[in-house]
Design a protein around this motif. Structure first.
Motif, PDB file in Angstrom:
ATOM      1  N   SER A  69       0.822  -1.218   0.000  1.00  0.00           N
ATOM      2  CA  SER A  69       0.000   0.000   0.000  1.00  0.00           C
ATOM      3  C   SER A  69       0.856   1.269   0.000  1.00  0.00           C
ATOM      4  O   SER A  69       0.357   2.368  -0.234  1.00  0.00           O
ATOM      5  CB  SER A  69      -0.938  -0.002   1.208  1.00  0.00           C
ATOM      6  OG  SER A  69      -0.203   0.241   2.396  1.00  0.00           O
ATOM      7  N   LEU A 109      -1.891   8.869 -13.773  1.00  0.00           N
ATOM      8  CA  LEU A 109      -1.513   7.537 -13.304  1.00  0.00           C
ATOM      9  C   LEU A 109      -2.568   6.545 -13.771  1.00  0.00           C
ATOM     10  O   LEU A 109      -3.760   6.755 -13.540  1.00  0.00           O
ATOM     11  CB  LEU A 109      -1.433   7.584 -11.781  1.00  0.00           C
ATOM     12  CG  LEU A 109      -1.018   6.367 -11.002  1.00  0.00           C
ATOM     13  CD1 LEU A 109       0.300   5.810 -11.477  1.00  0.00           C
ATOM     14  CD2 LEU A 109      -0.893   6.759  -9.537  1.00  0.00           C
TER      15      LEU A 109
ATOM     16  N   LEU B  13      -2.570  12.222  -5.669  1.00  0.00           N
ATOM     17  CA  LEU B  13      -2.485  11.303  -6.809  1.00  0.00           C
ATOM     18  C   LEU B  13      -3.881  10.892  -7.253  1.00  0.00           C
ATOM     19  O   LEU B  13      -4.784  10.741  -6.427  1.00  0.00           O
ATOM     20  CB  LEU B  13      -1.696  10.048  -6.428  1.00  0.00           C
ATOM     21  CG  LEU B  13      -0.178  10.133  -6.453  1.00  0.00           C
ATOM     22  CD1 LEU B  13       0.420   8.826  -5.940  1.00  0.00           C
ATOM     23  CD2 LEU B  13       0.326  10.431  -7.858  1.00  0.00           C
ATOM     24  N   GLU B  14      -4.028  10.690  -8.556  1.00  0.00           N
ATOM     25  CA  GLU B  14      -5.293  10.224  -9.106  1.00  0.00           C
ATOM     26  C   GLU B  14      -5.004   8.992  -9.963  1.00  0.00           C
ATOM     27  O   GLU B  14      -4.229   9.071 -10.907  1.00  0.00           O
ATOM     28  CB  GLU B  14      -5.921  11.332  -9.951  1.00  0.00           C
ATOM     29  CG  GLU B  14      -7.400  11.165 -10.154  1.00  0.00           C
ATOM     30  CD  GLU B  14      -8.006  12.404 -10.790  1.00  0.00           C
ATOM     31  OE1 GLU B  14      -8.469  13.298 -10.063  1.00  0.00           O
ATOM     32  OE2 GLU B  14      -7.992  12.476 -12.026  1.00  0.00           O
ATOM     33  N   VAL B  15      -5.612   7.881  -9.606  1.00  0.00           N
ATOM     34  CA  VAL B  15      -5.360   6.624 -10.310  1.00  0.00           C
ATOM     35  C   VAL B  15      -6.540   6.348 -11.236  1.00  0.00           C
ATOM     36  O   VAL B  15      -7.685   6.342 -10.798  1.00  0.00           O
ATOM     37  CB  VAL B  15      -5.211   5.450  -9.331  1.00  0.00           C
ATOM     38  CG1 VAL B  15      -4.719   4.213 -10.062  1.00  0.00           C
ATOM     39  CG2 VAL B  15      -4.275   5.802  -8.184  1.00  0.00           C
ATOM     40  N   ASN B  16      -6.219   6.138 -12.514  1.00  0.00           N
ATOM     41  CA  ASN B  16      -7.273   5.909 -13.507  1.00  0.00           C
ATOM     42  C   ASN B  16      -7.441   4.425 -13.794  1.00  0.00           C
ATOM     43  O   ASN B  16      -6.454   3.717 -14.049  1.00  0.00           O
ATOM     44  CB  ASN B  16      -6.936   6.639 -14.807  1.00  0.00           C
ATOM     45  CG  ASN B  16      -7.025   8.135 -14.637  1.00  0.00           C
ATOM     46  OD1 ASN B  16      -8.093   8.666 -14.362  1.00  0.00           O
ATOM     47  ND2 ASN B  16      -5.909   8.817 -14.755  1.00  0.00           N
ATOM     48  N   PHE B  17      -8.670   3.975 -13.748  1.00  0.00           N
ATOM     49  CA  PHE B  17      -8.998   2.597 -14.077  1.00  0.00           C
ATOM     50  C   PHE B  17      -9.989   2.601 -15.245  1.00  0.00           C
ATOM     51  O   PHE B  17     -11.032   3.255 -15.166  1.00  0.00           O
ATOM     52  CB  PHE B  17      -9.660   1.888 -12.885  1.00  0.00           C
ATOM     53  CG  PHE B  17      -8.744   1.657 -11.721  1.00  0.00           C
ATOM     54  CD1 PHE B  17      -7.920   0.553 -11.682  1.00  0.00           C
ATOM     55  CD2 PHE B  17      -8.718   2.549 -10.655  1.00  0.00           C
ATOM     56  CE1 PHE B  17      -7.075   0.332 -10.607  1.00  0.00           C
ATOM     57  CE2 PHE B  17      -7.880   2.333  -9.576  1.00  0.00           C
ATOM     58  CZ  PHE B  17      -7.050   1.221  -9.555  1.00  0.00           C
ATOM     59  N   PHE B  40     -10.524  -7.708 -15.199  1.00  0.00           N
ATOM     60  CA  PHE B  40     -10.435  -6.586 -14.265  1.00  0.00           C
ATOM     61  C   PHE B  40     -10.017  -5.326 -15.020  1.00  0.00           C
ATOM     62  O   PHE B  40      -9.329  -5.435 -16.034  1.00  0.00           O
ATOM     63  CB  PHE B  40      -9.370  -6.865 -13.200  1.00  0.00           C
ATOM     64  CG  PHE B  40      -9.680  -7.987 -12.268  1.00  0.00           C
ATOM     65  CD1 PHE B  40     -10.834  -8.006 -11.523  1.00  0.00           C
ATOM     66  CD2 PHE B  40      -8.787  -9.041 -12.120  1.00  0.00           C
ATOM     67  CE1 PHE B  40     -11.101  -9.048 -10.637  1.00  0.00           C
ATOM     68  CE2 PHE B  40      -9.032 -10.075 -11.236  1.00  0.00           C
ATOM     69  CZ  PHE B  40     -10.190 -10.081 -10.498  1.00  0.00           C
ATOM     70  N   PRO B  41     -10.337  -4.187 -14.488  1.00  0.00           N
ATOM     71  CA  PRO B  41     -11.250  -3.879 -13.396  1.00  0.00           C
ATOM     72  C   PRO B  41     -12.702  -3.837 -13.891  1.00  0.00           C
ATOM     73  O   PRO B  41     -12.964  -3.499 -15.034  1.00  0.00           O
ATOM     74  CB  PRO B  41     -10.791  -2.495 -12.926  1.00  0.00           C
ATOM     75  CG  PRO B  41     -10.043  -1.909 -14.070  1.00  0.00           C
ATOM     76  CD  PRO B  41      -9.603  -3.013 -14.969  1.00  0.00           C
ATOM     77  N   PHE B 106      -1.870   1.261  -3.001  1.00  0.00           N
ATOM     78  CA  PHE B 106      -2.186   2.451  -2.195  1.00  0.00           C
ATOM     79  C   PHE B 106      -3.031   2.027  -1.006  1.00  0.00           C
ATOM     80  O   PHE B 106      -3.603   0.935  -0.982  1.00  0.00           O
ATOM     81  CB  PHE B 106      -2.897   3.523  -3.027  1.00  0.00           C
ATOM     82  CG  PHE B 106      -4.127   3.034  -3.758  1.00  0.00           C
ATOM     83  CD1 PHE B 106      -5.364   3.000  -3.146  1.00  0.00           C
ATOM     84  CD2 PHE B 106      -4.034   2.599  -5.069  1.00  0.00           C
ATOM     85  CE1 PHE B 106      -6.481   2.539  -3.818  1.00  0.00           C
ATOM     86  CE2 PHE B 106      -5.150   2.134  -5.754  1.00  0.00           C
ATOM     87  CZ  PHE B 106      -6.374   2.100  -5.133  1.00  0.00           C
TER      88      PHE B 106
END
Lengths: 146, 123
Positions: A69, A109, B13-17, B40-41, B106
């Motif tokens: 994490s 990201l 931070l921004e995580v894109n899925f 996934f996802p 994260f």
């Protein structure tokens, strides 16, 4: 004329590099140029240690879930450091396993099932680690949990 | 339908899925076949109108389920580890469940918000 099968070009991650942590998940890949990549091993440590190659993430935890994490924040800080040092925005990703990577790109990201492979893989000291092969070692247990 | 979700963390931070939204009209859903089909996802969207949904997770690849309310705000999480072989069901009161593969790089406590950025493709 030889009947032997054509030898494949390139070589996998060398055992001498595996001992230093290369080829084991998780790791960082920096794209230096087209088909040229640098691999940086990630080590989870309880206290700062000398002589280890790669990114050291300090944590008192032995729990893989807690260790993992910490990855994005640690790699984000690492990216900010090297971007500032080289005055350049590096394209890099943190590779979690053979099917998962998180890419730090110009658009932000992004999670992907695709991980970098092939090309020329070099180490932090600009040594060749692998060429024309996947960037991780084939093993039932290639994950490093601390 | 494909949807791009952005998970914003407290660090900024921004995580894109890039997710596949799967509409679930029944209160019971067998999740592993859905994952096999869509990969996934996955964003499960329960449209049955009942209060509780049952998700069957036996033999699911290691995954994290984020239970989200109607505004996609994070409510709770379920970890499915080690391809659970026995019967493994969880119940959810949330209209949305985002399923992403483990490991997660994260801390779930750092999730500030989740937003749909775009509908990227319609099947």
């Amino acid at each position: 004329m030889s009947t032997e099968p054509e030898k494949k070009l390139g070589f996998p991650v060398r055992s001498s590099h595996v001992e230093m942590g290369y080829g084991k998940f998780p790791y960082v890949i920096i794209r230096l140029h087209y088909a040229i990549y640098m691999q940086i091993p990630i080590h989870f440590v309880k206290e700062q240690q000398e002589g280890m190659t790669g990114i050291l993430i300090q944590t008192p935890s032995d729990d893989p879930k807690e260790q993992q994490s910490l990855l994005l924040n640690s790699i984000w800080k690492f990216k900010q450091q090297i971007d500032a040092q080289k005055k350049n925005s590096h394209r890099l990703c943190v590779v979690l396993d053979a099917n998962q990577a998180y890419y730090f790109g110009p658009e932000g990201l992004k999670f992907s099932h695709s991980i970098p492979a092939g090309g020329t893989l070099i180490a932090n000291q600009n040594e060749f680690v692998a060429m024309g092969h996947q960037h991780h070692i084939e093993s039932k247990n290639t994950e490093r949990h601390g | 339908m494909k949807k791009q979700l952005a998970v914003r963390l407290s660090s900024g931070l921004e995580v894109n899925f890039h997710t596949t939204e799967v509409l679930a009209t029944s209160t019971f859903i067998d999740v592993p076949p859905v994952v096999l089909e869509h990969h996934f996802p996955i964003l499960l969207h329960f449209t049955h109108g009942a209060l509780v949904s049952t998700l069957h997770l036996s033999q699911l690849r290691d995954a994290l389920l984020l239970h989200l309310d109607e505004n996609l705000q994070f409510q709770s999480a379920t970890y499915a580890y080690h391809h659970p072989q026995g019967d493994f069901d969880v119940q959810s009161q949330s209209p949305y469940v985002l399923i992403i593969p483990l490991p997660i790089p994260f801390d779930l406590q750092h999730i500030q918000s989740i937003q749909i950025i775009t509908n990227t493709e319609t099947k």
